[in-house]
Design an enzyme around this catalytic site. Structure first.
Site, PDB file in Angstrom:
ATOM      1  N   ARG A 330     -33.242 -14.042   7.817  1.00  0.00           N
ATOM      2  CA  ARG A 330     -33.997 -13.737   6.562  1.00  0.00           C
ATOM      3  C   ARG A 330     -33.231 -13.969   5.201  1.00  0.00           C
ATOM      4  NH1 ARG A 330     -38.289  -9.699   8.746  1.00  0.00           N
ATOM      5  NH2 ARG A 330     -38.599 -10.466  10.803  1.00  0.00           N
ATOM      6  N   ARG A 345     -30.668  -3.801   5.439  1.00  0.00           N
ATOM      7  CA  ARG A 345     -31.511  -4.916   5.285  1.00  0.00           C
ATOM      8  C   ARG A 345     -30.177  -5.885   5.121  1.00  0.00           C
ATOM      9  NH1 ARG A 345     -36.379  -5.630   2.745  1.00  0.00           N
ATOM     10  NH2 ARG A 345     -36.474  -3.453   2.464  1.00  0.00           N
ATOM     11  N   ARG A 475     -30.559  -2.861  12.610  1.00  0.00           N
ATOM     12  CA  ARG A 475     -31.345  -1.777  11.866  1.00  0.00           C
ATOM     13  C   ARG A 475     -31.660  -0.519  12.436  1.00  0.00           C
ATOM     14  NH1 ARG A 475     -36.697  -2.510   8.202  1.00  0.00           N
ATOM     15  NH2 ARG A 475     -35.375  -3.646   6.624  1.00  0.00           N
TER      16      ARG A 475
END
Length: 508
Positions: A330, A345, A475
RNA sequence: GGAGAGGUGGCAGAGUGGUUGAACGCGCUGGUCUCGAAAACCAGUAUACAGCUCGUCUGUAUCGGGGGUUCGAAUCCCCCCCUCUCCGCCA
């Protein structure tokens, strides 16, 4: 690799019949007929989701298109009729000319020319209409691709994640989220960033050296723990829930991204591999597309849903329950400055993802949604991580979902700071369960034939699809490390993960 | 990366310019026969869109995709995509 958003108008978005997986070209998108009948529903949907799509313009273009089609088809029919009628005559005349005397031949030739020229006017009209259609369709299709699935009526209306509604909380007996970490465990918690640094579980400096910001290297037990949680999640879905494990491509064609609904809205989130010198199909000089660019997927959902793109499935083979573990990429465009440190993130991570493809039945779809959330709850409870379920409001939904429930895990190292400058702890999103009706399957042209096996029986219907995270790591290491840290700086390995850690019960 | 072969309905596989949306076969569905089943026989069996007199109707499109030639293209021409085989390289 080109990182900028790419605009490639060549994607064929016209409405076409299904031609099988190797020649897939169609994106039926949302149901235009339905939109025509209930435009207000789609307008409301756009408003609730805060997505711009010009429905009025769409309806106008649709009307133009249908008028053109009707007129054009009438002329085609006429042309076909003439061709069928005059064809044999033409053959006969051509034969006769060869045998005839010069004078006769000239006469016959004139007759032949007259016959041949009969459809000329029709052809000219058809060509012109084709031109007009070509002017209307690209814009129509572009808007159609942007029209979101309207949210369900029972989804709370809201503008952002602040309006999401908490549905449920769970925590293990040994940790009460309403009290501070210190009150629960008798010491101030470290953040996961401090823990991975002190225990040597990750190396951010070298990650950034190689790959830039938001990059990392998992080291030693950090990597092992990462693998352990993924494997634990995968095994749970396969062994306990009966999902079929799959390995799917993470490098896919644009069609798969459009089909699964990630494009065009999420184009700037995806890494683009410029592999071809693809010419736009509507390039005036162009003889069409040349090669395919590829995109890195941000979730295994793309590969799992793309599996049956363009297929007609047997109703008896539904539901299809698939699980995969894949690396996800991403760009995190628009998130600059947010969660810049640590493992929360990042640009690249691994995720176990579940999808269900089922019959087009709202009750069944809703039931699967609940079940898929339940599977995650079982995993979180098995690992004894406090979590809550959040009903996302309309403004927090993407274009493709009718309903979405996020699952947030408790992260003691997150949230606002207390008097000592230490974080108070906060929930952080670790899972997201979406219900999509037939939105995705329409785009993917994925249908099933009601009434069982065999061709030629029963109607074809677009399937419903759902997806949910099973577990995303690193995460998930954030709540895991922070929750299981001990006063001496070590981290206890939850019992459920020890088999995947060589029997080890602590790190550090 | 080099060379070759090929892409036709659910599958297998004909068809090289004119009632070909497409033969034959398999599969599937219905029927006959049977106590029942099998076999045999008969019939049927693609998708999408548009239109209205909404009917087991009409029209259009689709033989990998796009474009072209032609009165007419699965069939001829051009471009692209994909699959397979052999060689090279490689985790």
């Amino acid at each position: 690799m080109a990182l900028g958003p790419c605009v490639r108008p060549s994607i064929r978005a016209s409405i076409r019949p299904c031609r099988g997986p190797t020649s897939y070209t169609g994106f039926p998108m949302i149901d235009l007929k339905h939109l025509r009948e209930q435009p207000q529903r789609y307008k409301d949907g756009c408003a609730k989701k805060r997505i711009n799509a010009d429905i009025d313009r769409l309806l106008q273009l649709d009307e133009q298109r249908r008028a053109l089609l009707t007129a054009m088809e009438a002329r085609r029919a006429e042309q076909n009729r003439i061709a069928k009628e005059s064809g044999p005559l033409i053959g006969k005349l051509a034969g006769a000319i060869k045998k005839a005397s010069p004078e006769e031949a000239a006469k016959l030739q004139a007759e032949l020319d007259e016959l041949k020229s009969r459809p000329a006017a029709l052809k000219a009209q058809i060509t012109e209409m084709e031109g007009q259609l070509a002017a209307v369709e690209p814009e129509l299709n572009a808007i159609l691709l942007q029209v979101p699935l309207p949210p369900d009526d029972d989804v709370p209306v809201g503008s952002s994640s602040d309006d999401n509604k908490e549905l449920k909380r769970w925590n293990p007996a040994w940790f009460d989220v309403s009290k501070s970490f210190e009150a629960n465990k008798g010491f101030k918690p470290k953040t996961h960033i401090e823990l991975v640094r002190d225990l040597g579980l990750a190396d951010f400096e070298r990650g950034v050296k190689m790959a830039g910001t938001r990059s990392y290297v998992l080291t030693g037990d950090g990597m092992r723990l990462h693998q352990a949680v993924l494997r634990y999640a995968m095994d749970h879905m396969i062994d306990r829930q009966g999902f079929k494990p799959m390995s799917v491509p993470v490098l896919v064609r644009e069609e798969a991204m459009v089909g699964t609904g990630f494009f065009p809205a999420g184009r700037e989130q995806a890494y683009h591999i410029a592999e071809s010198q693809r010419i736009a199909a509507d390039d005036p000089s162009g003889s069409g597309a040349k090669g395919y660019d590829l995109f890195l997927t941000g979730t295994g959902e793309v590969g799992l849903m793309g599996l049956h793109q363009g297929e007609i499935l047997d109703e008896a083979s539904l539901p299809r329950c698939y699980v995969t573990v894949s690396t996800c990429f991403r760009r995190e465009a628009g998130a600059a400055g947010k969660d810049t440190a640590g493992l929360y993130r990042i640009h690249q991570f691994d995720k176990v993802e579940q999808v269900v493809i089922c019959r087009a039945d709202e009750a069944e779809s809703r039931a699967w949604h609940q079940k898929m959330i339940g599977y995650v709850e079982a995993i979180l409870q098995g690992l004894e991580i406090p979590y809550r379920l959040l009903q996302c409001c309309t403004g927090d939904l993407g274009p493709k979902n009718a309903d979405m429930v996020d699952i947030e895990s408790w992260m003691p190292g997150r949230g606002e700071l207390d008097g000592d400058g230490r974080p108070r702890g906060a929930y952080g999103e670790t899972h997201s369960a979406s219900r999509l009706y037939d939105f995705q399957c329409r785009r993917l042209n994925m249908r099933y034939r009601a009434g069982g096996e065999g061709a030629g029986k029963g109607e074809t219907t677009f399937c419903h699809s759902l997806n949910n995270t099973v577990l995303a790591s690193p995460r998930f290491l954030v709540p895991l490390l922070e929750m299981y840290q001990n006063a001496d700086g070590s981290v206890t390995i939850p019992a459920a993960l020890r088999p995947y850690m060589g029997g080890k019960d602590r790190i550090g």
